[in-house]
Scaffold this motif. Structure first.
Motif, PDB file in Angstrom:
ATOM      1  N   LEU A  71       0.861  -1.174   0.066  1.00 45.72           N
ATOM      2  CA  LEU A  71      -0.099   0.163   0.060  1.00 45.72           C
ATOM      3  C   LEU A  71       0.864   1.250  -0.189  1.00 45.72           C
ATOM      4  N   HIS A  72       1.824   0.984   0.635  1.00 41.99           N
ATOM      5  CA  HIS A  72       2.778   2.254   0.771  1.00 41.99           C
ATOM      6  C   HIS A  72       3.592   2.782  -0.624  1.00 41.99           C
ATOM      7  N   GLU A  73       3.799   1.439  -1.036  1.00 41.12           N
ATOM      8  CA  GLU A  73       4.686   1.449  -2.694  1.00 41.12           C
ATOM      9  C   GLU A  73       3.519   1.962  -3.507  1.00 41.12           C
ATOM     10  N   THR A  74       2.241   1.637  -3.533  1.00 40.32           N
ATOM     11  CA  THR A  74       1.381   2.333  -4.237  1.00 40.32           C
ATOM     12  C   THR A  74       1.142   3.497  -4.249  1.00 40.32           C
ATOM     13  N   ARG A  75       1.061   4.194  -2.711  1.00 38.61           N
ATOM     14  CA  ARG A  75       1.004   5.609  -2.460  1.00 38.61           C
ATOM     15  C   ARG A  75       2.165   6.361  -3.039  1.00 38.61           C
ATOM     16  N   GLU A  76       3.332   5.781  -3.154  1.00 38.81           N
ATOM     17  CA  GLU A  76       4.413   6.457  -3.422  1.00 38.81           C
ATOM     18  C   GLU A  76       4.316   6.493  -5.175  1.00 38.81           C
ATOM     19  N   VAL A  77       3.931   5.431  -5.629  1.00 38.34           N
ATOM     20  CA  VAL A  77       3.918   5.529  -7.114  1.00 38.34           C
ATOM     21  C   VAL A  77       2.725   6.596  -7.623  1.00 38.34           C
ATOM     22  N   LEU A  78       1.529   6.569  -7.103  1.00 41.28           N
ATOM     23  CA  LEU A  78       0.658   7.612  -7.073  1.00 41.28           C
ATOM     24  C   LEU A  78       1.217   8.766  -7.131  1.00 41.28           C
ATOM     25  N   ARG A  80       4.290  10.098  -7.176  1.00 36.46           N
ATOM     26  CA  ARG A  80       5.303  10.224  -8.299  1.00 36.46           C
ATOM     27  C   ARG A  80       4.412  10.422  -9.534  1.00 36.46           C
ATOM     28  N   TRP A  81       3.459   9.569  -9.608  1.00 37.10           N
ATOM     29  CA  TRP A  81       2.725   9.867 -11.078  1.00 37.10           C
ATOM     30  C   TRP A  81       2.184  11.144 -11.214  1.00 37.10           C
ATOM     31  N   TRP A  82       1.641  11.770 -10.220  1.00 34.10           N
ATOM     32  CA  TRP A  82       0.761  12.993 -10.662  1.00 34.10           C
ATOM     33  C   TRP A  82       1.749  14.070 -10.212  1.00 34.10           C
ATOM     34  N   MET A  91       5.164   7.212 -17.224  1.00 39.90           N
ATOM     35  CA  MET A  91       5.004   5.821 -17.839  1.00 39.90           C
ATOM     36  C   MET A  91       6.209   5.079 -17.812  1.00 39.90           C
ATOM     37  N   ASP A  92       7.405   5.622 -17.903  1.00 37.54           N
ATOM     38  CA  ASP A  92       8.641   4.937 -17.667  1.00 37.54           C
ATOM     39  C   ASP A  92       8.572   4.199 -16.459  1.00 37.54           C
ATOM     40  N   GLU A  93       8.448   5.005 -15.269  1.00 34.10           N
ATOM     41  CA  GLU A  93       8.398   4.568 -13.900  1.00 34.10           C
ATOM     42  C   GLU A  93       7.521   3.530 -13.794  1.00 34.10           C
ATOM     43  N   LEU A  94       6.299   3.453 -14.385  1.00 36.71           N
ATOM     44  CA  LEU A  94       5.399   2.290 -14.179  1.00 36.71           C
ATOM     45  C   LEU A  94       5.992   0.974 -14.827  1.00 36.71           C
TER      46      LEU A  94
END
Length: 188
Positions: A71-78, A80-82, A91-94
């Motif tokens: 969940l924390h990784e998901t939060r971090e990805v979101l 960084r995404w925004w 997209m490269d990060e994903l």
């Protein structure tokens, strides 16, 4: 009454969201605390109300969790995404994250296939024990001379043996690691 019907037709309560997604209310609240999910509004009684799309959002969070993304990784990805200035960077990060998770999944599959092979070999070996000519004590199994038809004793079974002389030992001392068995050291 008309307001409640409008709310009821467009929003769902936290308990209903939990039931529809198979999650607990506490899990839904945790998703909120982490910023992964937001209620659309609150009822006059203070209940959290969500858009119907929240069901898919919770399923998406669950899908990522199933991939081993915390969940924390998901939060971090979101985050960084925004915060990305450009779409291609996001997209490269994903792509990097998904590539790493794909390799983890493939490695897990390889491990599971190895375990499946070990279990299959162990069961084939044990099948011949049903017609054992020496139905004595377990010590007889340690020095079994029966042809099990599998060439060698499977590693999962080798761990139960360890005493060359068949003497009883404590379970800890009779266990042989799979690595020891594979290195040609079947017994301690």
């Amino acid at each position: 009454m008309a307001i409640q019907q409008t709310i009821g037709s467009h929003y769902i309560r936290v308990g209903d969201l939990a039931r529809q997604t198979g999650k607990t209310v506490r899990a839904i609240h945790l998703y909120e605390e982490l910023g992964l999910l937001e209620p659309a509004t609150r009822s006059s009684g203070g209940f959290r109300l969500y858009h119907a799309a929240a069901v898919e959002r919770v399923r998406w969070i669950d899908l990522l969790s199933g991939l081993g993304i915390s969940l924390h990784e998901t939060r971090e990805v979101l985050d960084r995404w925004w915060k990305s200035n450009r779409g291609p960077e996001a997209m490269d990060e994903l792509r990097t994250l998904f590539t790493a998770k794909l390799e983890e999944v493939r490695e897990n599959i390889r491990r599971q296939q190895t375990l499946e092979q070990e279990l299959t070999a162990g069961l084939e070996y044990l099948e011949t024990c049903r017609v054992c000519g020496e139905p004595g004590a377990v010590e007889c199994c340690v020095n079994c001379t029966q042809d099990h038809g599998v060439g060698h004793e499977p590693a999962l079974l080798a761990g139960f043996k360890g005493a060359r002389d068949g003497a009883r030992r404590t379970p800890r001392s009779t266990l042989v690691t799979v690595e020891e068995r594979q290195e040609g050291h079947p017994e301690r």
